[in-house]
Design an enzyme around this catalytic site. Structure first.
Site, PDB file in Angstrom:
ATOM      1  N   TYR A 169      -8.475 -24.617 -34.013  1.00 31.27           N
ATOM      2  CA  TYR A 169      -9.456 -23.773 -33.336  1.00 31.27           C
ATOM      3  C   TYR A 169     -10.601 -23.415 -34.285  1.00 31.27           C
ATOM      4  O   TYR A 169     -11.780 -23.466 -33.905  1.00 31.27           O
ATOM      5  CB  TYR A 169      -8.777 -22.514 -32.797  1.00 31.27           C
ATOM      6  CG  TYR A 169      -9.596 -21.771 -31.781  1.00 31.27           C
ATOM      7  CD1 TYR A 169      -9.624 -22.176 -30.460  1.00 31.27           C
ATOM      8  CD2 TYR A 169     -10.344 -20.657 -32.150  1.00 31.27           C
ATOM      9  CE1 TYR A 169     -10.376 -21.487 -29.520  1.00 31.27           C
ATOM     10  CE2 TYR A 169     -11.096 -19.969 -31.214  1.00 31.27           C
ATOM     11  CZ  TYR A 169     -11.105 -20.391 -29.903  1.00 31.27           C
ATOM     12  OH  TYR A 169     -11.862 -19.705 -28.971  1.00 31.27           O
ATOM     13  N   HIS A 180     -14.654 -24.614 -33.917  1.00 27.48           N
ATOM     14  CA  HIS A 180     -15.766 -23.677 -33.878  1.00 27.48           C
ATOM     15  C   HIS A 180     -16.663 -23.748 -35.105  1.00 27.48           C
ATOM     16  O   HIS A 180     -17.813 -23.313 -35.057  1.00 27.48           O
ATOM     17  CB  HIS A 180     -15.242 -22.265 -33.616  1.00 27.48           C
ATOM     18  CG  HIS A 180     -14.841 -22.102 -32.189  1.00 27.48           C
ATOM     19  ND1 HIS A 180     -13.616 -22.518 -31.717  1.00 27.48           N
ATOM     20  CD2 HIS A 180     -15.518 -21.621 -31.112  1.00 27.48           C
ATOM     21  CE1 HIS A 180     -13.555 -22.288 -30.415  1.00 27.48           C
ATOM     22  NE2 HIS A 180     -14.690 -21.740 -30.020  1.00 27.48           N
ATOM     23  N   TYR A 220     -23.249 -14.040 -29.380  1.00 26.15           N
ATOM     24  CA  TYR A 220     -21.857 -14.362 -29.042  1.00 26.15           C
ATOM     25  C   TYR A 220     -21.079 -14.553 -30.339  1.00 26.15           C
ATOM     26  O   TYR A 220     -21.434 -15.369 -31.176  1.00 26.15           O
ATOM     27  CB  TYR A 220     -21.838 -15.628 -28.197  1.00 26.15           C
ATOM     28  CG  TYR A 220     -20.494 -16.044 -27.629  1.00 26.15           C
ATOM     29  CD1 TYR A 220     -19.341 -15.290 -27.778  1.00 26.15           C
ATOM     30  CD2 TYR A 220     -20.398 -17.220 -26.905  1.00 26.15           C
ATOM     31  CE1 TYR A 220     -18.140 -15.691 -27.233  1.00 26.15           C
ATOM     32  CE2 TYR A 220     -19.198 -17.631 -26.350  1.00 26.15           C
ATOM     33  CZ  TYR A 220     -18.078 -16.868 -26.522  1.00 26.15           C
ATOM     34  OH  TYR A 220     -16.887 -17.272 -25.983  1.00 26.15           O
ATOM     35  N   TRP A 245     -15.434 -29.595 -23.760  1.00 26.36           N
ATOM     36  CA  TRP A 245     -15.156 -28.653 -24.852  1.00 26.36           C
ATOM     37  C   TRP A 245     -13.909 -27.837 -24.543  1.00 26.36           C
ATOM     38  O   TRP A 245     -13.027 -27.651 -25.368  1.00 26.36           O
ATOM     39  CB  TRP A 245     -16.382 -27.754 -25.063  1.00 26.36           C
ATOM     40  CG  TRP A 245     -16.219 -26.653 -26.061  1.00 26.36           C
ATOM     41  CD1 TRP A 245     -16.062 -25.328 -25.788  1.00 26.36           C
ATOM     42  CD2 TRP A 245     -16.209 -26.767 -27.482  1.00 26.36           C
ATOM     43  NE1 TRP A 245     -15.962 -24.606 -26.953  1.00 26.36           N
ATOM     44  CE2 TRP A 245     -16.050 -25.470 -28.008  1.00 26.36           C
ATOM     45  CE3 TRP A 245     -16.331 -27.837 -28.364  1.00 26.36           C
ATOM     46  CZ2 TRP A 245     -16.008 -25.209 -29.371  1.00 26.36           C
ATOM     47  CZ3 TRP A 245     -16.286 -27.590 -29.733  1.00 26.36           C
ATOM     48  CH2 TRP A 245     -16.122 -26.285 -30.216  1.00 26.36           C
ATOM     49  N   TRP A 246     -13.840 -27.327 -23.322  1.00 26.83           N
ATOM     50  CA  TRP A 246     -12.688 -26.525 -22.911  1.00 26.83           C
ATOM     51  C   TRP A 246     -11.388 -27.335 -22.933  1.00 26.83           C
ATOM     52  O   TRP A 246     -10.322 -26.780 -23.164  1.00 26.83           O
ATOM     53  CB  TRP A 246     -12.913 -25.926 -21.533  1.00 26.83           C
ATOM     54  CG  TRP A 246     -13.912 -24.795 -21.514  1.00 26.83           C
ATOM     55  CD1 TRP A 246     -14.412 -24.093 -22.585  1.00 26.83           C
ATOM     56  CD2 TRP A 246     -14.529 -24.232 -20.369  1.00 26.83           C
ATOM     57  NE1 TRP A 246     -15.304 -23.141 -22.170  1.00 26.83           N
ATOM     58  CE2 TRP A 246     -15.393 -23.202 -20.805  1.00 26.83           C
ATOM     59  CE3 TRP A 246     -14.453 -24.506 -19.017  1.00 26.83           C
ATOM     60  CZ2 TRP A 246     -16.156 -22.438 -19.929  1.00 26.83           C
ATOM     61  CZ3 TRP A 246     -15.210 -23.753 -18.137  1.00 26.83           C
ATOM     62  CH2 TRP A 246     -16.047 -22.726 -18.590  1.00 26.83           C
TER      63      TRP A 246
END
Length: 109
Positions: free
Chosen positions: A18, A22, A41, A79-80
């Site tokens: 993860y 990112h 964000y 991406w998800w």
């Protein structure tokens, strides 16, 4: 402008993956987020509990439409497909939520 916060779990075996995803977030995904009126964000990680806390500012006028545009975006969907298997939604989330939204109870500029 509306500030928003949300939480989700992160599977223990997926922390490094993860973080790596990112660290090299896809420009097209970031562009779609910006086009949907999201600014500032940030995602924080609390280890060893593996809780992700996300916060952003929404600068638009139709949140539902902007979120639908993100969800309909094919690059974001790709991406998800990488990020979602890393996440573990909270049992207390509302029906239809992946990340559990939070109520703002304090802010200081």
């Amino acid at each position: 402008m509306q500030r928003m916060g949300m939480m989700i779990g992160l599977k223990p075996g997926k922390v490094a993956e993860y973080k790596a995803l990112h660290a090299a977030a896809w420009p097209a995904v970031l562009a779609r987020i910006s086009a949907s009126n999201i600014r500032n964000y940030t995602i924080f990680l609390r280890e060893p509990e593996n809780i992700l806390f996300g916060t952003w500012e929404y600068h638009g006028t139709d949140f539902a439409a902007d979120m639908a545009a993100i969800a309909a975006d094919p690059v974001t969907q790709d991406w998800w497909r990488l990020t979602d298997p890393c996440q573990e939604p909270l049992a207390s989330r509302t029906d239809g939520e992946w990340w559990a939204m939070m109520d703002e109870v304090f802010h200081h500029d």
